[in-house]
Design an enzyme around this catalytic site. Structure first.
Site, mmCIF file in Angstrom:
data_model
loop_
_atom_site.group_PDB
_atom_site.id
_atom_site.type_symbol
_atom_site.label_atom_id
_atom_site.label_comp_id
_atom_site.label_asym_id
_atom_site.label_seq_id
_atom_site.Cartn_x
_atom_site.Cartn_y
_atom_site.Cartn_z
ATOM 1 N N ASN A 210 22.492 -44.640 -6.608
ATOM 2 C CA ASN A 210 23.392 -43.625 -7.394
ATOM 3 C C ASN A 210 23.128 -42.185 -7.700
ATOM 4 O O ASN A 210 20.987 -42.038 -7.970
ATOM 5 C CB ASN A 210 24.539 -44.418 -7.801
ATOM 6 N N ASP A 279 26.232 -52.749 -8.535
ATOM 7 C CA ASP A 279 26.933 -53.540 -8.404
ATOM 8 C C ASP A 279 26.249 -54.541 -7.652
ATOM 9 O O ASP A 279 26.331 -55.819 -7.737
ATOM 10 C CB ASP A 279 28.414 -53.008 -8.695
ATOM 11 N N LYS A 289 9.993 -51.249 8.393
ATOM 12 C CA LYS A 289 10.933 -49.875 8.541
ATOM 13 C C LYS A 289 12.008 -49.807 9.599
ATOM 14 O O LYS A 289 10.887 -50.699 11.053
ATOM 15 C CB LYS A 289 10.084 -48.805 8.823
ATOM 16 N N PHE A 323 28.161 -47.357 -21.610
ATOM 17 C CA PHE A 323 28.867 -46.646 -21.208
ATOM 18 C C PHE A 323 29.912 -46.520 -19.820
ATOM 19 O O PHE A 323 29.953 -47.291 -18.876
ATOM 20 C CB PHE A 323 27.656 -45.730 -20.421
ATOM 21 N N LYS A 337 36.772 -52.846 -20.677
ATOM 22 C CA LYS A 337 35.123 -52.734 -20.619
ATOM 23 C C LYS A 337 34.660 -53.126 -22.251
ATOM 24 O O LYS A 337 33.685 -54.268 -21.865
ATOM 25 C CB LYS A 337 34.494 -51.735 -20.005
ATOM 26 N N LYS A 341 33.204 -57.360 -22.447
ATOM 27 C CA LYS A 341 31.439 -57.132 -22.592
ATOM 28 C C LYS A 341 31.109 -57.685 -24.332
ATOM 29 O O LYS A 341 30.488 -57.272 -24.210
ATOM 30 C CB LYS A 341 31.382 -56.096 -22.230
#
Ligand SMILES: Cc1cc2nc3c(=O)[nH]c(=O)nc-3n(C[C@H](O)[C@H](O)[C@H](O)COP(=O)(O)O)c2cc1C
Length: 402
Positions: A210, A279, A289, A323, A337, A341
């Site tokens: 990401n 995730d 490869k 975050f 969240k 959590k």
């Protein structure tokens, strides 16, 4: 810890461990300290002045009666400008002279003239170290408030095994950092921060990742170091340089990050989890490869473990900060969240405005606390946002000694 602009006087005596003072000078300088070196005459039998001079920006002090050295900086000024006066290795001779107020060379004269904190790292043969004279002298010095970095047991240069080996350079550096941390707000606090993206490999060259740059987490690490915390930075692959003075653990995949975080969590008083952890991971990882023709056009994923959820379960006294980077319903999602959590604080940022947040130098966040209090902060540098997060962590820490 960042030691920038901290002034350290490093005395080096004539012991076999004198060569280790070169690495000590290098490590302290790397942390930003301004280190001036003073060598005894006997130290110069073991390591050349040139080696130290090449590694220090400050004039080297070797001889009190050399005109140019006295002109550049008087011996009293050198002693008074320093904040920490570290002698490593400290010989039995130096310890004896200092404990008895003898000032017959540059180093011992500076020791009597200094107003800095004195820290000695003794190194000598076991019999010399255990001799009643040395032990008596060390006790006298401890009584004066001199800090002693205790020697270790091990094989000595004389091939004997016993106590007297110079403490590891890292231990001496840590003792210096601990001295400079004294009185800072986060003194005694260990902060674990995760940063950057993770990479989930598909084959030898392709991966799922990401846009996280790691800038937010690295800014938290720098800010916490500057405020006296011990920092463990666990980071996925980024283009950033870990701040000097932190314990750095580099990882690649979410599973590696999970393992590293759980391993270091028991030592942490605060966890700030800025990393954007994948995730999912690919069911299969090809070790080579893949060729264009053999690459599957569809693939399957496995769910990665949820690191924050696991930390929330194990929480104990640790302060947990999460975050939430979202593109819509940011505050609602972040609140959910925080509860799910078991966090103390959550920092929500809206990444629908591609200009700020992930990868950028600024962030606009909302900090939500367990009580439900919600603070919208204006767009600011990640440095400032890091400072604001630490400001809100501070009152949540158990009071020292409580
Ligand atoms: C090869 C060699 C190694 C030595 N190593 C040590 C040592 O590790 N610790 C120590 O206290 N003295 C050691 N000495 C003795 C010191 O060099 C001696 O006591 C000297 O006077 C110390 O001077 P200084 O404290 O002014 O540097 C060593 C001497 C030699 C010749």
């Amino acid at each position: 810890m960042n030691l920038s602009s901290k002034r350290v006087l490093l005395g080096v005596c004539g012991g076999i461990a004198a060569y280790k003072a070169v690495e000590l000078l290098r490590q302290l300088s790397k942390l930003g300290a301004e280190v001036q070196v003073v060598l005894t005459r006997h130290a110069q039998e073991f390591v050349t002045p040139l080696t130290f001079q090449a590694l220090s920006d400050q004039p080297l002090l070797t001889d009190m009666f050399r005109l140019e050295q006295e002109r550049e900086i008087t011996h009293v000024a050198a002693a008074q400008q320093a904040e920490l006066f570290l002698v490593a290795p400290a010989t039995a001779n130096l310890i004896g002279k200092y404990a008895n107020g003898i000032a017959d060379d540059f180093l011992t004269t500076l020791l009597l003239a200094t107003t800095a904190q004195v820290m000695l790292a003794p190194a000598m043969n076991t019999k010399m170290y255990l001799h009643p004279a040395t032990q008596h002298n060390l006790a006298t010095l401890r009584g004066w408030g001199t800090l002693i970095v205790e020697p270790q047991e091990g094989e000595l240069a004389c091939k004997e095994i016993g106590i007297g080996k110079l403490a590891a350079v890292e231990t001496i550096v840590e003792a210096a950092c601990a001295y400079f941390r004294r009185g800072l707000e986060f003194e005694g606090v260990t902060l674990l921060v995760t940063a950057g993206p993770t990479r989930e490999p598909l084959d030898a060259v392709r991966f799922l990742s990401n846009a996280s740059s790691g800038k937010m987490g690295y800014a938290v690490a720098r800010a916490a170091l500057a405020r006296g915390a011990k920092v463990i930075l666990i980071s996925g692959p980024t283009a950033l340089t870990p701040p000097p003075g932190c314990t750095f653990v580099g990882v690649e995949t979410a599973l590696e990050m999970y393992e590293a975080v759980l391993q270091h969590f028991p030592a942490a008083d605060v966890v700030v989890k800025t990393a954007a952890v994948s995730d999912f991971r690919f069911v299969e990882r090809h070790p080579y490869k893949m060729k264009k023709d053999e690459a599957p056009l569809s693939t399957h994923f496995l769910r990665n473990p949820d690191i924050l959820l696991e930390l929330g379960r194990r929480k104990g006294r640790a302060v947990l900060v999460g975050f939430a980077a979202e593109t819509h319903d940011v505050v609602d999602y972040a609140r959910g969240k925080l509860v799910e959590k078991n966090l103390d604080l959550i920092v929500a940022n809206d990444i629908s405005d591609g200009r700020i947040g992930m990868g950028s130098d600024t962030n606009r966040v909302t900090i939500i606390s367990r009580s439900g209090a919600l603070e919208h902060l204006p767009e600011n540098s990640k440095e400032k946002v890091a400072g604001a997060i630490l400001d809100r962590v501070l009152p949540l820490l158990p009071r020292r000694g409580a």
